[in-house]
Design an enzyme around this catalytic site. Sequence first.
Site, PDB file in Angstrom:
ATOM      1  N   HIS A  14      -0.604  -4.928   0.809  1.00 20.94           N
ATOM      2  CA  HIS A  14       0.673  -4.417   0.836  1.00 20.94           C
ATOM      3  C   HIS A  14       0.736  -3.190   1.618  1.00 20.94           C
ATOM      4  CE1 HIS A  14       3.436  -2.087  -2.139  1.00 20.94           C
ATOM      5  NE2 HIS A  14       4.043  -2.927  -1.546  1.00 20.94           N
ATOM      6  N   HIS A  56       7.952   2.536   4.900  1.00 19.85           N
ATOM      7  CA  HIS A  56       8.322   2.151   3.623  1.00 19.85           C
ATOM      8  C   HIS A  56       9.774   2.806   3.215  1.00 19.85           C
ATOM      9  CE1 HIS A  56       8.887   2.128  -0.888  1.00 19.85           C
ATOM     10  NE2 HIS A  56       8.649   0.998  -0.807  1.00 19.85           N
TER      11      HIS A  56
END
Length: 262
Positions: A14, A56
């Site tokens: 992740h 992100h």
Amino acid sequence: MTAAASHALDIQGHRGARGLAPENTLPAFARALSIGVTTLELDCAVTKDGVVVVSHDSTLNPDITRGPDGQWLQGEGPPIRNFTYDELLRYDVGRIKPGSAYEKRFAQQQAVDGTRMPRLADVFALARKAANDRVRFNIETKISPLHPGRTVSPESFARAFIAVIRREKMEKRVTIQSFDWRTLVVVQKEARRSTRSISPRSRASWITFRRGSVYPPGTAGLRLHDFGGSIPRMVKAAGGAVWSPYSGRLRARRLKKRRHWG
């Protein structure tokens, strides 16, 4: 694909491996590859000059960003779309801000000062340099209909992605996911014009609010009530073959009912 392979466990890193190295950076992706992940999960944005970069957030995150003066940003930074790629290279994203809630959550993360925001092409190059021709890439488009001024248009966003993926010959190893289905619809349409199309297994997640409703601008105009309240059916109608629901809302009864897309 064999039955055994289709049921194999996919280990995803992740944001690279943000528990170990700065999120969405080359050091994080290198660390993830070194521990044997089978998919690199990452997020991307598009700069003013059309470069697909790994981030992100659609804006500069003050928890991980230091400016050209070496000081931490004092609040949410400008949208990435406001910068050229060369301008972004002036910002350091190699360490979590000391004393932040983020630092407490990832206390074991090892800082790599001087790390810059990479391009998507740099991540592909890293995998090639590691001679890893099997790792896949699960890439999310960081775009939201709630903040249209923070990003380029869904069409420009998706086409920038497609161009990089085709140029790097990664069509068969990439899955594109998004909470904003508008980019997924463009990917499905544009990529299928080529015989070397991007995998149609685009992941579709959805934007939910307090009442669990689906926000039409984020679902390419599709509305839940038009599909009998079935999100899987709506995902299928949008062209998605993979649905990524929030696990906390899943129940065995619902899974059994919807395992065949409603």
